[in-house]
Write a protein that holds these residues in place. Sequence first.
Motif, PDB file in Angstrom:
ATOM      1  N   THR A  80      41.346  37.186  30.790  1.00  0.00           N
ATOM      2  CA  THR A  80      41.337  37.141  32.249  1.00  0.00           C
ATOM      3  C   THR A  80      41.347  35.701  32.749  1.00  0.00           C
ATOM      4  OG1 THR A  80      40.166  39.252  32.324  1.00  0.00           O
ATOM      5  CG2 THR A  80      40.081  37.893  34.312  1.00  0.00           C
ATOM      6  N   GLU A  81      40.608  34.818  32.077  1.00  0.00           N
ATOM      7  CA  GLU A  81      40.642  33.399  32.440  1.00  0.00           C
ATOM      8  C   GLU A  81      42.042  32.823  32.228  1.00  0.00           C
ATOM      9  OE1 GLU A  81      38.547  29.099  31.319  1.00  0.00           O
ATOM     10  OE2 GLU A  81      38.097  30.885  30.130  1.00  0.00           O
ATOM     11  N   ALA A  82      42.710  33.237  31.152  1.00  0.00           N
ATOM     12  CA  ALA A  82      44.071  32.755  30.892  1.00  0.00           C
ATOM     13  C   ALA A  82      45.024  33.169  32.003  1.00  0.00           C
ATOM     14  CB  ALA A  82      44.563  33.288  29.545  1.00  0.00           C
ATOM     15  N   ILE A  83      44.853  34.368  32.534  1.00  0.00           N
ATOM     16  CA  ILE A  83      45.688  34.810  33.655  1.00  0.00           C
ATOM     17  C   ILE A  83      45.412  33.941  34.881  1.00  0.00           C
ATOM     18  CG2 ILE A  83      46.212  36.729  35.209  1.00  0.00           C
ATOM     19  CD1 ILE A  83      45.300  38.605  32.902  1.00  0.00           C
ATOM     20  N   ALA A  84      44.134  33.682  35.154  1.00  0.00           N
ATOM     21  CA  ALA A  84      43.762  32.884  36.327  1.00  0.00           C
ATOM     22  C   ALA A  84      44.350  31.482  36.261  1.00  0.00           C
ATOM     23  CB  ALA A  84      42.249  32.810  36.452  1.00  0.00           C
ATOM     24  N   ARG A  91      56.164  34.620  36.150  1.00  0.00           N
ATOM     25  CA  ARG A  91      56.544  34.715  34.742  1.00  0.00           C
ATOM     26  C   ARG A  91      55.360  35.110  33.856  1.00  0.00           C
ATOM     27  NH1 ARG A  91      61.543  33.376  33.737  1.00  0.00           N
ATOM     28  NH2 ARG A  91      62.716  32.088  35.203  1.00  0.00           N
ATOM     29  N   THR A  92      54.142  34.988  34.369  1.00  0.00           N
ATOM     30  CA  THR A  92      52.947  35.415  33.640  1.00  0.00           C
ATOM     31  C   THR A  92      52.145  36.366  34.510  1.00  0.00           C
ATOM     32  OG1 THR A  92      52.794  33.350  32.371  1.00  0.00           O
ATOM     33  CG2 THR A  92      50.800  34.691  32.541  1.00  0.00           C
ATOM     34  N   ILE A  93      51.972  37.582  34.015  1.00  0.00           N
ATOM     35  CA  ILE A  93      51.114  38.563  34.658  1.00  0.00           C
ATOM     36  C   ILE A  93      50.158  39.069  33.578  1.00  0.00           C
ATOM     37  CG2 ILE A  93      52.799  39.226  36.407  1.00  0.00           C
ATOM     38  CD1 ILE A  93      53.535  41.628  34.708  1.00  0.00           C
ATOM     39  N   GLY A  94      49.244  39.959  33.929  1.00  0.00           N
ATOM     40  CA  GLY A  94      48.327  40.415  32.899  1.00  0.00           C
ATOM     41  C   GLY A  94      47.517  41.608  33.321  1.00  0.00           C
ATOM     42  N   LEU A  95      46.697  42.064  32.385  1.00  0.00           N
ATOM     43  CA  LEU A  95      45.894  43.259  32.595  1.00  0.00           C
ATOM     44  C   LEU A  95      44.667  42.948  33.435  1.00  0.00           C
ATOM     45  CD1 LEU A  95      45.881  46.286  31.620  1.00  0.00           C
ATOM     46  CD2 LEU A  95      44.018  45.562  30.122  1.00  0.00           C
ATOM     47  N   ALA A  96      44.473  43.729  34.469  1.00  0.00           N
ATOM     48  CA  ALA A  96      43.269  43.662  35.296  1.00  0.00           C
ATOM     49  C   ALA A  96      42.331  44.755  34.798  1.00  0.00           C
ATOM     50  CB  ALA A  96      43.623  43.883  36.766  1.00  0.00           C
ATOM     51  N   SER A  97      41.252  44.372  34.133  1.00  0.00           N
ATOM     52  CA  SER A  97      40.377  45.356  33.505  1.00  0.00           C
ATOM     53  C   SER A  97      39.082  45.525  34.273  1.00  0.00           C
ATOM     54  CB  SER A  97      40.060  44.941  32.063  1.00  0.00           C
ATOM     55  OG  SER A  97      39.182  43.834  32.035  1.00  0.00           O
ATOM     56  N   VAL A  98      38.538  46.733  34.220  1.00  0.00           N
ATOM     57  CA  VAL A  98      37.265  47.023  34.864  1.00  0.00           C
ATOM     58  C   VAL A  98      36.159  46.137  34.312  1.00  0.00           C
ATOM     59  CG1 VAL A  98      36.901  48.947  33.251  1.00  0.00           C
ATOM     60  CG2 VAL A  98      35.559  48.832  35.339  1.00  0.00           C
ATOM     61  N   SER A  99      36.221  45.834  33.012  1.00  0.00           N
ATOM     62  CA  SER A  99      35.150  45.053  32.391  1.00  0.00           C
ATOM     63  C   SER A  99      35.056  43.651  32.972  1.00  0.00           C
ATOM     64  CB  SER A  99      35.354  44.981  30.873  1.00  0.00           C
ATOM     65  OG  SER A  99      36.619  44.446  30.564  1.00  0.00           O
ATOM     66  N   ALA A 100      36.200  42.950  33.044  1.00  0.00           N
ATOM     67  CA  ALA A 100      36.176  41.565  33.513  1.00  0.00           C
ATOM     68  C   ALA A 100      36.010  41.452  35.017  1.00  0.00           C
ATOM     69  CB  ALA A 100      37.455  40.851  33.072  1.00  0.00           C
ATOM     70  N   ARG A 110      27.388  33.259  34.669  1.00  0.00           N
ATOM     71  CA  ARG A 110      28.467  32.295  34.942  1.00  0.00           C
ATOM     72  C   ARG A 110      29.776  32.854  34.403  1.00  0.00           C
ATOM     73  NH1 ARG A 110      24.093  29.556  33.290  1.00  0.00           N
ATOM     74  NH2 ARG A 110      24.737  29.759  31.123  1.00  0.00           N
ATOM     75  N   LEU A 111      30.835  32.746  35.202  1.00  0.00           N
ATOM     76  CA  LEU A 111      32.160  33.168  34.785  1.00  0.00           C
ATOM     77  C   LEU A 111      33.155  32.045  35.049  1.00  0.00           C
ATOM     78  CD1 LEU A 111      32.563  36.862  36.068  1.00  0.00           C
ATOM     79  CD2 LEU A 111      32.412  36.102  33.695  1.00  0.00           C
ATOM     80  N   PRO A 112      34.205  31.918  34.207  1.00  0.00           N
ATOM     81  CA  PRO A 112      35.209  30.873  34.419  1.00  0.00           C
ATOM     82  C   PRO A 112      36.278  31.276  35.425  1.00  0.00           C
ATOM     83  CG  PRO A 112      35.684  32.043  32.397  1.00  0.00           C
ATOM     84  CD  PRO A 112      34.402  32.623  32.928  1.00  0.00           C
ATOM     85  N   PHE A 113      36.050  32.337  36.175  1.00  0.00           N
ATOM     86  CA  PHE A 113      36.999  32.784  37.195  1.00  0.00           C
ATOM     87  C   PHE A 113      36.227  33.526  38.265  1.00  0.00           C
ATOM     88  CE2 PHE A 113      36.885  35.879  33.719  1.00  0.00           C
ATOM     89  CZ  PHE A 113      36.500  37.025  34.391  1.00  0.00           C
ATOM     90  N   ASP A 114      36.849  33.640  39.440  1.00  0.00           N
ATOM     91  CA  ASP A 114      36.275  34.375  40.557  1.00  0.00           C
ATOM     92  C   ASP A 114      37.185  35.572  40.848  1.00  0.00           C
ATOM     93  OD1 ASP A 114      35.813  35.320  43.240  1.00  0.00           O
ATOM     94  OD2 ASP A 114      34.654  33.509  43.616  1.00  0.00           O
ATOM     95  N   PRO A 115      36.712  36.807  40.643  1.00  0.00           N
ATOM     96  CA  PRO A 115      37.577  37.973  40.833  1.00  0.00           C
ATOM     97  C   PRO A 115      38.160  38.094  42.240  1.00  0.00           C
ATOM     98  CG  PRO A 115      35.584  38.592  39.657  1.00  0.00           C
ATOM     99  CD  PRO A 115      35.366  37.186  40.151  1.00  0.00           C
TER     100      PRO A 115
END
Length: 326
Positions: A80-84, A91-100, A110-115
Amino acid sequence: MAAGMRPTRRAVLGMGLAALAAPALAQGQWPNGPIRFIGVFPPGGGTDILSRIWCQAMATLTGEQFVVENRSGSGGNVGTEAIARATPDGRTIGLASVSALAISPTLYRRLPFDPTRDFAYLGGLWQLPNLLVVNNDVPARTVPELIALVKANPGRFSYASSGSGTTVHLSGAKFAAQAGLDMIHVPYRGGAPAHVDLLGGRVHMIFDNIPQALASARDGKVRALAVTGAQRSPQAPEIPTMAEFLPGFAITSWAGVMAPAGLPAPLVQRIAALTRQALATQDLATKFQDNGATVWPATPEEFAEFRAAEERAFAPIIQATGAQVD
């Protein structure tokens, strides 16, 4: 560029390509080349299988290549951080998961991204329940028998998960909390390696996503006891729900597709429309159903609102089970 400096041939070429790409982005022309799809769990698990089914449907629909890149770890947070952090050019999309996106914001301090801030939500893909399965050495054939067995042997039974913060983890934590059980949580980097250890007898049970767990149960490799959805699964109506034994127990897994924040609005709408078109095909619906999942064609707006609501709904479950981690 500093005054007096002449642009290099590479710089001129880069500026030219950017100028050519800009109108395509503004007009929502997508895809116009191979698409990288970041999967947030390892290959071979239920989520990965469903992701690849959707990517193949999109490739058939658009005539372009969709390349799945698995970036697993930390309950989906690594991918999820890689997507952010990707460039918001489509050209880059990704899976949006319930867990992340709905569990991790409460689970981790602490998270390296803000949903809310770091993603463009493009649409829903599927929803599915988890399935409680035990390895064949566990002498319990029903949920009440399993509860009695674990209560008689505190601290001796373990439940695997596909990582801290997944619905697989929270299903086990909720089961232990609601039934008053002392069990050991054993997290893995994804459902596939957890399932391998379950089959090998190194862990006793798992609340796995239904595709892989149901297949193993029907092959006689594990024993299925209950599903975590509010209703029995159409794929396995003979298996009871957890709520039939523990009132109010219901956890459902879901996933969608997203891109980095900043993706131009025309591209958001273009990808969203193609996603819904792919989900509407009978071939994809059948393959999803064969893997225990239900097609979920939520719009970008519906998906963003649903994600926020799920974060609020999971927060008290996480707090009640004491599952928070650093």
